[in-house]
Design a protein around this motif. Structure first.
Motif, PDB file in Angstrom:
ATOM      1  N   ASP A 171       0.814  -1.217   0.000  1.00 48.87           N
ATOM      2  CA  ASP A 171       0.000   0.000   0.000  1.00 48.87           C
ATOM      3  C   ASP A 171       0.847   1.267   0.000  1.00 48.87           C
ATOM      4  O   ASP A 171       0.311   2.371  -0.022  1.00 48.87           O
ATOM      5  N   ARG A 172       2.172   1.121   0.071  1.00 51.99           N
ATOM      6  CA  ARG A 172       3.065   2.278   0.088  1.00 51.99           C
ATOM      7  C   ARG A 172       3.451   2.633  -1.341  1.00 51.99           C
ATOM      8  O   ARG A 172       3.996   1.810  -2.080  1.00 51.99           O
ATOM      9  N   ILE A 173       3.163   3.879  -1.756  1.00 51.43           N
ATOM     10  CA  ILE A 173       3.429   4.348  -3.117  1.00 51.43           C
ATOM     11  C   ILE A 173       4.167   5.677  -3.022  1.00 51.43           C
ATOM     12  O   ILE A 173       3.776   6.549  -2.238  1.00 51.43           O
ATOM     13  N   TRP A 174       5.214   5.851  -3.815  1.00 56.26           N
ATOM     14  CA  TRP A 174       5.929   7.116  -3.789  1.00 56.26           C
ATOM     15  C   TRP A 174       6.555   7.374  -5.162  1.00 56.26           C
ATOM     16  O   TRP A 174       6.682   6.472  -5.990  1.00 56.26           O
ATOM     17  N   ILE A 175       6.924   8.626  -5.418  1.00 59.19           N
ATOM     18  CA  ILE A 175       7.532   9.027  -6.684  1.00 59.19           C
ATOM     19  C   ILE A 175       8.894   9.640  -6.409  1.00 59.19           C
ATOM     20  O   ILE A 175       9.079  10.375  -5.424  1.00 59.19           O
ATOM     21  N   VAL A 176       9.848   9.326  -7.257  1.00 60.12           N
ATOM     22  CA  VAL A 176      11.219   9.828  -7.131  1.00 60.12           C
ATOM     23  C   VAL A 176      11.586  10.555  -8.416  1.00 60.12           C
ATOM     24  O   VAL A 176      11.373  10.033  -9.512  1.00 60.12           O
ATOM     25  N   ASP A 177      12.113  11.762  -8.277  1.00 52.72           N
ATOM     26  CA  ASP A 177      12.638  12.489  -9.428  1.00 52.72           C
ATOM     27  C   ASP A 177      14.008  11.926  -9.776  1.00 52.72           C
ATOM     28  O   ASP A 177      14.862  11.764  -8.906  1.00 52.72           O
ATOM     29  N   GLU A 178      14.219  11.608 -11.052  1.00 47.44           N
ATOM     30  CA  GLU A 178      15.460  10.961 -11.490  1.00 47.44           C
ATOM     31  C   GLU A 178      16.499  11.990 -11.928  1.00 47.44           C
ATOM     32  O   GLU A 178      17.046  11.920 -13.027  1.00 47.44           O
ATOM     33  N   ASN A 179      16.768  12.955 -11.062  1.00 49.83           N
ATOM     34  CA  ASN A 179      17.731  14.020 -11.382  1.00 49.83           C
ATOM     35  C   ASN A 179      17.369  14.735 -12.678  1.00 49.83           C
ATOM     36  O   ASN A 179      18.225  15.049 -13.510  1.00 49.83           O
ATOM     37  N   SER A 180      16.086  15.010 -12.849  1.00 51.16           N
ATOM     38  CA  SER A 180      15.630  15.664 -14.071  1.00 51.16           C
ATOM     39  C   SER A 180      16.067  17.122 -14.099  1.00 51.16           C
ATOM     40  O   SER A 180      16.398  17.709 -13.066  1.00 51.16           O
ATOM     41  N   SER A 181      16.031  17.705 -15.289  1.00 50.13           N
ATOM     42  CA  SER A 181      16.423  19.111 -15.429  1.00 50.13           C
ATOM     43  C   SER A 181      15.404  20.046 -14.806  1.00 50.13           C
ATOM     44  O   SER A 181      15.751  21.029 -14.158  1.00 50.13           O
ATOM     45  N   ASN A 182      14.114  19.751 -14.980  1.00 50.25           N
ATOM     46  CA  ASN A 182      13.066  20.690 -14.572  1.00 50.25           C
ATOM     47  C   ASN A 182      12.305  20.269 -13.328  1.00 50.25           C
ATOM     48  O   ASN A 182      11.395  20.961 -12.900  1.00 50.25           O
ATOM     49  N   GLY A 183      12.644  19.130 -12.754  1.00 47.40           N
ATOM     50  CA  GLY A 183      12.029  18.728 -11.502  1.00 47.40           C
ATOM     51  C   GLY A 183      10.690  18.036 -11.678  1.00 47.40           C
ATOM     52  O   GLY A 183      10.082  18.011 -12.745  1.00 47.40           O
ATOM     53  N   THR A 184      10.227  17.441 -10.583  1.00 47.07           N
ATOM     54  CA  THR A 184       8.940  16.758 -10.510  1.00 47.07           C
ATOM     55  C   THR A 184       8.169  17.372  -9.349  1.00 47.07           C
ATOM     56  O   THR A 184       8.730  17.572  -8.259  1.00 47.07           O
ATOM     57  N   PHE A 185       6.891  17.667  -9.563  1.00 52.13           N
ATOM     58  CA  PHE A 185       6.090  18.390  -8.575  1.00 52.13           C
ATOM     59  C   PHE A 185       4.828  17.597  -8.251  1.00 52.13           C
ATOM     60  O   PHE A 185       4.111  17.161  -9.157  1.00 52.13           O
ATOM     61  N   VAL A 186       4.574  17.409  -6.953  1.00 52.81           N
ATOM     62  CA  VAL A 186       3.353  16.759  -6.483  1.00 52.81           C
ATOM     63  C   VAL A 186       2.513  17.814  -5.785  1.00 52.81           C
ATOM     64  O   VAL A 186       2.959  18.420  -4.802  1.00 52.81           O
ATOM     65  N   ASN A 187       1.326  18.055  -6.313  1.00 49.50           N
ATOM     66  CA  ASN A 187       0.443  19.102  -5.790  1.00 49.50           C
ATOM     67  C   ASN A 187       1.199  20.438  -5.686  1.00 49.50           C
ATOM     68  O   ASN A 187       1.105  21.159  -4.686  1.00 49.50           O
ATOM     69  N   ASP A 188       1.977  20.727  -6.744  1.00 48.00           N
ATOM     70  CA  ASP A 188       2.725  21.979  -6.897  1.00 48.00           C
ATOM     71  C   ASP A 188       3.879  22.135  -5.923  1.00 48.00           C
ATOM     72  O   ASP A 188       4.427  23.231  -5.795  1.00 48.00           O
ATOM     73  N   ARG A 189       4.298  21.056  -5.257  1.00 44.76           N
ATOM     74  CA  ARG A 189       5.477  21.088  -4.392  1.00 44.76           C
ATOM     75  C   ARG A 189       6.535  20.166  -4.976  1.00 44.76           C
ATOM     76  O   ARG A 189       6.234  19.033  -5.374  1.00 44.76           O
ATOM     77  N   ARG A 190       7.774  20.662  -5.050  1.00 47.98           N
ATOM     78  CA  ARG A 190       8.857  19.842  -5.607  1.00 47.98           C
ATOM     79  C   ARG A 190       9.035  18.586  -4.756  1.00 47.98           C
ATOM     80  O   ARG A 190       8.951  18.631  -3.525  1.00 47.98           O
TER      81      ARG A 190
END
Length: 490
Positions: A53-72
Motif C-alpha cells: 500500500d506504500r506508493i511514492w515518486i522519485v525524481d530521477e535528477n531531471s532538469s526541470n524537476g517533478t512536482f506533487v500538488n505543486d510542491r517539488r
C-alpha cells in the motif's frame, strides 16, 4: 490491494496507465516505461515505486524537476495518495487514482445434460459448435484490443488505455527557473582565448550522407520564411545575412539548452557571438594542423577541432544525458575550455578537457593530485571520467542557478567564474535597473559597471560558447561536411 491508475494529460490527449508492477517510469527517452513527447522532460524523468500500500515518486535528477500538488518532490521521494496531481515537463500532468480491484469472475459451473433431458440429439450436437464459436469471437476481440493498445498507446506495456474523461484543468507552469544563490567558490579554471587567425575557408572532412541544411528556414527568425540562400555558405553571405544568421542560430541554441524556452538575444550580444564565430571560421583551411600541445590547440584548423569533438561526443553526450543536462552544454564547454584536447593545461594550473582545478575535480569524483601535468597526468586527463565530473558540476550549478532559458547561460558563465563572482556581478547589474532580466545578457549590457575580471575575461565566455555551438551544430553551413556534433552518439 487497490489498483494504481495514473491518468495523464499532455499535448497529444489524455489516457490512463495501469501500474501493476513495483515501479513505472516516465520520460522522453527510450529508457522510460512511458514516453511523453514533451521537450521539458528529461530522458528518464521520474519513477513511481510501490510496495504494497506504500506508493511514492522519485525524481530521477531531471532538469526541470517533478512536482506533487505543486510542491517539488523530496530527494528521497514523495509519498503518493489517491487524488494527488503530478506535474512534469512543460505540459505533462498526471493524476493518481487508487481503485478497488474488480471482483474475480465466478468459476464456470459444469453441467451434464443427457440427450434425454435435452430432448433431442440434434440439440446437444448444436451446443458444442456454438460454444467453440463464442470462444473464438472472445479471443479475436481480446487480440484486437491488445493490438490497438500496442499501436496507439505510446508506451512500452499493453496496459495503456487511451480513453478517458480525465480532468486536465489543473494549471501547468512553465519550465522551472529557480533563483540562484551565491557561494564563495571560484571553481573550474579556464583558458579563454579568442583563437588564432587562419586563412581561407575550404570544405573539410566528409560524412556524405549529411542532410541538406542550406535550404532550411532560419529557426527563430523574425522574418517568416527567411532561409539560407541555397548553395551559399556562411562565408559567402552578405554582412546583413551573416548578422541575421548568427541571431537566428543563437536563438536556436538558446532554445535547445534552455528547455525549449528562448529570449531574444540583444544586438550587442549577437555582435560578440559573431566575433567569436568569425574567428572560428577563419581557422577553416585545407592545411590540417591537429595540435594539442601547449598553445598548439589554438593553431589547430577547425576541421581538426571538430574531428576531435566528434571522437569525444559519444561519452560526453552519455555523461550529460545521465545528469539530465542537454549534451550540447557538455560538447561546447569542452570546445571553449580546451578545443577537445584531453590533457590541456592552463597557465594558471587547471588541467584536462574540462579544465578542472585540483580541488573542483576532486569534489566531483576525480582522482586528482598536486603537481599533475600533461607529462604527469591525473584523472582530469581521462576523458570519460572528466566528462562525468563536468556533467556533475553543471548539474550542481543548474540546481543553484536554475534550468530555464535565462538561467542556463548563467550556469555556463558560472562554470568559468564561480557562483560567487557571478552572483556579485549580477546584483550590481540589476541594481542599475531592476526591470532588467536576470540573465547573462543583462551582464553584457552593464559590463562597464562590473568587475574588471568580468570585463576582461568572463564577458567572452557565453558568447564564445554560442559561437562554438553554432559551428558545431551547423558544420555544413560553413563548408565542413559533417553531421551536427550532437548526433554522434556512438
Amino acid at each position: 490491494m487497490d489498483e494504481l491508475i495514473i491518468s495523464y494529460s499532455d499535448e497529444n490527449g489524455t489516457g490512463e496507465i495501469l501500474v501493476d508492477g513495483e515501479r513505472y517510469s516516465f520520460g522522453r527517452g527510450s529508457d522510460a516505461d512511458h514516453r511523453f513527447d514533451d521537450s521539458g522532460l528529461s530522458r528518464l524523468h521520474a519513477t513511481i515505486y510501490r510496495e504494497g500500500d506504500r506508493i511514492w515518486i522519485v525524481d530521477e535528477n531531471s532538469s526541470n524537476g517533478t512536482f506533487v500538488n505543486d510542491r517539488r518532490t523530496e530527494p528521497a521521494g514523495t509519498p503518493l495518495r489517491d487524488g494527488d496531481r503530478i506535474r512534469i515537463g512543460h505540459f505533462t500532468n498526471l493524476k493518481v487514482s487508487l481503485r478497488p480491484k474488480a471482483a474475480a469472475a465466478p468459476a464456470a459451473v459444469s453441467t451434464t445434460v443427457s440427450s434425454e433431458a435435452s430432448g433431442a440429439e440434434e440439440g446437444s450436437g448444436f451446443l458444442i459448435p456454438a460454444l467453440i464459436l463464442g470462444f473464438a469471437v472472445l479471443v479475436i476481440g481480446v487480440s484486437a484490443v491488445f493490438i490497438g493498445v500496442k499501436v496507439l498507446g505510446g508506451g512500452k506495456t499493453p496496459n495503456v488505455v487511451t480513453d478517458t474523461g480525465y480532468d486536465d484543468s489543473f494549471p501547468t507552469d512553465p519550465a522551472d527557473d529557480t533563483a540562484g544563490n551565491d557561494s564563495n567558490k571560484n571553481d573550474a579554471g579556464n583558458q579563454n582565448s579568442n583563437g588564432a587567425n587562419g586563412t581561407d575557408p575550404t570544405p573539410g572532412v566528409g560524412d556524405s550522407a549529411t542532410p541538406d541544411l542550406y535550404a532550411t528556414p532560419f529557426p527563430g527568425s523574425s522574418t517568416p520564411g527567411q532561409s539560407l540562400p541555397v548553395g551559399k555558405t556562411y562565408q559567402q553571405m552578405s554582412e546583413a545575412e551573416k548578422n541575421q544568421y548568427v541571431k537566428s542560430k543563437a536563438e536556436v541554441v538558446s532554445r535547445v539548452i534552455g528547455n525549449s524556452g528562448s529570449e531574444s538575444i540583444p544586438p550587442e550580444a549577437v555582435a560578440k557571438i559573431r566575433s567569436f564565430l568569425d574567428s572560428y571560421v577563419s581557422r577553416i583551411r585545407s592545411a590540417k594542423n591537429n595540435d594539442c600541445s601547449g598553445g598548439g590547440w589554438l593553431r589547430s584548423d577547425m576541421t581538426s577541432v571538430l574531428g576531435r569533438a566528434k571522437a569525444n561526443a559519444p561519452f560526453i553526450i552519455h555523461a550529460f544525458n545521465d545528469k539530465g543536462i542537454d549534451p550540447q552544454v557538455g560538447l561546447y564547454l569542452a570546445m571553449i575550455e580546451s578545443e577537445h584536447c584531453e590533457c590541456l593545461q592552463s597557465y594558471t594550473g587547471p588541467l584536462g578537457m574540462f579544465q578542472f582545478t585540483q580541488a573542483t575535480g576532486k569534489r566531483y569524483g576525480l582522482d586528482t593530485r598536486s603537481g599533475a601535468s600533461p607529462s604527469n597526468p591525473d584523472e582530469r586527463c581521462e576523458k570519460e571520467p572528466a566528462a562525468k565530473a563536468a556533467a556533475g558540476y553543471m548539474k550542481a550549478l543548474t540546481g543553484r542557478i536554475g534550468t530555464g532559458p535565462l538561467s542556463i547561460p548563467l550556469a555556463i558563465a558560472s562554470y568559468n567564474s564561480g557562483e560567487g563572482g557571478l552572483g556579485k556581478n549580477l546584483r550590481t547589474a540589476l541594481e542599475a535597473n531592476e526591470s532588467q532580466d536576470r540573465s547573462f545578457w543583462t551582464l553584457v549590457a552593464n559590463s562597464d559597471k562590473l568587475a574588471e575580471q568580468f570585463q576582461r575575461e568572463n564577458i567572452k565566455y557565453v558568447p564564445k560558447f554560442f559561437a562554438a555551438a553554432i559551428i558545431g551544430e551547423n558544420p555544413r553551413d560553413f563548408g565542413i561536411d559533417m553531421l551536427p556534433l550532437s548526433l554522434y552518439t556512438r
